[in-house]
Write an enzyme that holds these catalytic residues in place. Structure first.
Site, PDB file in Angstrom:
ATOM      1  N   MET A   1       0.797  -1.327   0.029  1.00  0.00           N
ATOM      2  CA  MET A   1      -0.178  -0.083  -0.185  1.00  0.00           C
ATOM      3  C   MET A   1       1.004   1.209  -0.038  1.00  0.00           C
ATOM      4  SD  MET A   1      -3.580  -0.991   0.581  1.00  0.00           S
ATOM      5  CE  MET A   1      -4.298  -2.586   0.532  1.00  0.00           C
ATOM      6  N   ILE A 139       0.311  -5.343  -6.847  1.00  0.00           N
ATOM      7  CA  ILE A 139       1.338  -5.053  -7.672  1.00  0.00           C
ATOM      8  C   ILE A 139       1.290  -3.398  -7.688  1.00  0.00           C
ATOM      9  CG2 ILE A 139      -0.267  -4.857  -9.500  1.00  0.00           C
ATOM     10  CD1 ILE A 139       1.934  -5.603 -11.400  1.00  0.00           C
ATOM     11  N   GLU A 140       2.626  -2.932  -7.134  1.00  0.00           N
ATOM     12  CA  GLU A 140       2.718  -1.616  -6.791  1.00  0.00           C
ATOM     13  C   GLU A 140       4.071  -1.137  -7.125  1.00  0.00           C
ATOM     14  OE1 GLU A 140       1.118   0.134  -3.216  1.00  0.00           O
ATOM     15  OE2 GLU A 140       0.730  -1.889  -2.366  1.00  0.00           O
ATOM     16  N   ASN A 141       4.371   0.091  -7.218  1.00  0.00           N
ATOM     17  CA  ASN A 141       5.493   0.746  -7.440  1.00  0.00           C
ATOM     18  C   ASN A 141       6.346   0.385  -8.920  1.00  0.00           C
ATOM     19  OD1 ASN A 141       7.876   2.182  -6.794  1.00  0.00           O
ATOM     20  ND2 ASN A 141       8.147   1.377  -4.756  1.00  0.00           N
TER      21      ASN A 141
END
Length: 316
Positions: A1, A139-141
């Site tokens: 997050m 799935i981030e950054n």
């Protein structure tokens, strides 16, 4: 997050035998539908006590990352076996877990694995270790904003589905008020082009910079539903069943406020449309009247485990 996910995990349970046993009743628990996030830093939480107090049956365990190569470890540092005792405790109490790969901070497997097949092997290692029925790819950054990493994730999920037809796959991603942003739209489009079937697309509808959190969440998910329908040809009802909400309790990273009443309204919307997933970040901060928002506190006036209890009432 976001800022809460930038702190790395710390040890929670002692190492145990790899491959947590699955009790006979675990198959009846769907770990995707109502599964609040649980992480191992900040306030220490006994998940079995939480289950007894709230009625929640499953948790999303965060996070599995790269150890620097294409090898999965909790927080990128702890062996998979370090969570076996915890998972056994949850299952012995009649619950189930879904691991979450990724998050905001740390080194992502999708960036470090050389190919979709290598990444699928890393996912498979965790599936086999814990006899899983679902996985969550948060799935981030760098994974989210890198087209090559996106394609590896989607290709790996396709391989996982081919090898494990009964394992449900979840993608969790950020969003704009108007639904998936350009990176999210690409991810959905490439899933169709690559033939990667994702069971539930879950949005994190916060960090909008203010506004009405209920209305903005509904707007984001309605637009996700529309995009899933137009991309894959799903009916509206089917597209909603493949959509999800992963909110945040209390104060968000951008100081927005999600109250328990707001979260209940989101749950009611999810119920009306039979969304495939309803969750939040995170049970460890599901406490009120405890000061500023952080890993131990929501930053608002709320009951202990109030958001977890609301989540537990969601059945799809």
């Amino acid at each position: 997050m976001r800022f809460l996910r930038r702190t790395l995990l710390c040890a929670l349970s002692a190492a145990a035998v790899l491959g947590a046993a699955t009790p006979a009743n675990a198959a009846a628990v769907n770990p995707v539908t109502a599964s609040p996030y649980l992480y191992s830093w900040g306030r220490t939480i006994n998940p079995v006590d939480v289950m007894r107090q709230t009625g929640v049956k499953s948790f999303t365990l965060a996070f599995i990352l790269s150890d620097g190569g294409c090898n999965p470890k909790w927080d990128g540092t702890q062996e998979l076996s370090s969570k076996s005792a915890l998972i056994n405790q949850i299952r012995a109490a009649g619950g189930e877990i879904v691991p979450s790969f990724g998050g905001w901070s740390g080194t992502k497997l999708g960036d470090r694995c050389s190919s979709a097949s290598a990444l699928a092997g890393a996912y498979q290692k965790v599936i086999d270790a814990f006899r899983l029925t679902a996985i969550d790819i948060d799935i981030e950054n760098t994974e989210f904003h890198n087209p090559a990493s996106q394609d590896k994730v989607l290709g790996a999920l396709k391989i996982v589905k081919d090898r494990n037809p009964g394992v449900r796959t979840v993608i969790t991603m950020g969003t704009a008020k108007s639904g998936p942003d350009a990176d999210g739209q690409r991810l959905i489009r490439r899933a169709r082009e690559l033939g990667s079937t994702v069971d539930v697309w879950t949005l994190m509808p916060f960090n909008f910079g203010g506004g009405n959190m209920v209305n903005d969440t509904i707007s984001a998910v309605d637009n996700l539903r529309s995009r899933l329908s137009s991309t894959f040809g799903y009916s509206a009802a089917d597209a909603y069943r493949r959509s999800g909400i992963s909110s945040m309790n209390g104060k968000t990273d951008q100081n927005e406020t999600v109250t328990a009443a707001n979260f209940t309204s989101m749950r009611d919307y999810a119920t009306r449309n039979h969304l495939g997933r309803f969750t939040f970040w995170a049970t460890n901060r599901d406490f009120g009247n405890c000061g500023a928002a952080g890993s131990n506190c929501s930053g608002i006036n709320q009951g202990t485990y109030e958001f977890t209890r609301i989540t537990a009432g969601y059945t799809g």
